[in-house]
Every structure is written in C-alpha cells, then in structure tokens.
Motif scaffolding. Structure first.
Motif, PDB file in Angstrom:
ATOM      1  N   ALA A 224       0.745  -1.091  -0.191  1.00  0.00           N
ATOM      2  CA  ALA A 224       0.095   0.065  -0.106  1.00  0.00           C
ATOM      3  C   ALA A 224       0.931   1.351   0.035  1.00  0.00           C
ATOM      4  CB  ALA A 224      -0.983  -0.213   1.303  1.00  0.00           C
ATOM      5  N   ARG A 225       1.892   1.384   0.748  1.00  0.00           N
ATOM      6  CA  ARG A 225       2.896   2.389   0.768  1.00  0.00           C
ATOM      7  C   ARG A 225       3.685   2.710  -0.525  1.00  0.00           C
ATOM      8  NH1 ARG A 225       7.668   4.027   1.311  1.00  0.00           N
ATOM      9  NH2 ARG A 225       8.783   2.087   1.415  1.00  0.00           N
TER      10      ARG A 225
ATOM     11  N   LYS B 283       2.959   7.200  -6.665  1.00  0.00           N
ATOM     12  CA  LYS B 283       1.958   8.301  -7.438  1.00  0.00           C
ATOM     13  C   LYS B 283       2.828   9.720  -7.235  1.00  0.00           C
ATOM     14  CE  LYS B 283      -2.345   6.247  -6.394  1.00  0.00           C
ATOM     15  NZ  LYS B 283      -3.684   6.617  -5.923  1.00  0.00           N
ATOM     16  N   LYS B 284       3.898   9.792  -6.399  1.00  0.00           N
ATOM     17  CA  LYS B 284       4.461  10.969  -6.349  1.00  0.00           C
ATOM     18  C   LYS B 284       5.521  11.195  -7.542  1.00  0.00           C
ATOM     19  CE  LYS B 284       4.432  10.742  -1.237  1.00  0.00           C
ATOM     20  NZ  LYS B 284       5.378  10.460   0.010  1.00  0.00           N
TER      21      LYS B 284
ATOM     22  N   LEU C 260      12.381   2.751  -4.635  1.00  0.00           N
ATOM     23  CA  LEU C 260      11.826   2.217  -3.718  1.00  0.00           C
ATOM     24  C   LEU C 260      12.391   0.707  -3.397  1.00  0.00           C
ATOM     25  CD1 LEU C 260       8.143   2.779  -4.555  1.00  0.00           C
ATOM     26  CD2 LEU C 260       9.501   4.110  -2.724  1.00  0.00           C
ATOM     27  N   TRP C 261      13.064   0.139  -4.565  1.00  0.00           N
ATOM     28  CA  TRP C 261      13.649  -1.210  -4.312  1.00  0.00           C
ATOM     29  C   TRP C 261      14.942  -1.043  -3.437  1.00  0.00           C
ATOM     30  CZ3 TRP C 261      13.138  -6.012  -3.889  1.00  0.00           C
ATOM     31  CH2 TRP C 261      14.040  -7.094  -4.021  1.00  0.00           C
ATOM     32  N   GLN C 262      15.722   0.046  -3.941  1.00  0.00           N
ATOM     33  CA  GLN C 262      16.939   0.485  -3.005  1.00  0.00           C
ATOM     34  C   GLN C 262      16.769   0.718  -1.646  1.00  0.00           C
ATOM     35  OE1 GLN C 262      18.600   3.331  -5.614  1.00  0.00           O
ATOM     36  NE2 GLN C 262      19.681   1.837  -6.742  1.00  0.00           N
TER      37      GLN C 262
END
Length: 55
Positions: free
Chosen positions: A28-29, A35-36, A44-46
C-alpha cells in the motif's frame, strides 16, 4: 515427497529461506509512493533493500 518437490528442492535450494528472512514490502505504501513525482520502482527497491538487509 513426490518427484516434483524433490526436483524443485534441488533446482532452487535457497528460495524458501530467502523469503522467510526478508518480509514482504508494504504494498500500500509503495503504491502511494509511486504516485509521487520523481519516485521510481528502482528507488523504492533500493530503499527496501537498505531497510531490510539479509540476515
């Protein structure tokens, strides 16, 4: 154990252990973060790998 399970265990010996060591991401996060502007899946993976190092 049937032949399929034995073959899977031989071909992929560490898969179940790796999944147990690192919890699933907060999907969810992640969805909200994507969306930002400027946020990428790679970023995000890193961040995820840095926050959940393997044991």
């Amino acid at each position: 154990m049937n032949d399929d399970n034995a073959l899977t265990a031989l071909l992929f010996p560490g898969d179940s252990k790796a999944a147990a060591e690192r919890p699933e991401p907060d999907w969810a996060r992640i969805h909200a973060e994507l969306k930002k502007k400027g946020v990428t899946k790679q970023l995000l993976w890193q961040e995820y790998l840095e926050s959940k190092p393997p044991i």
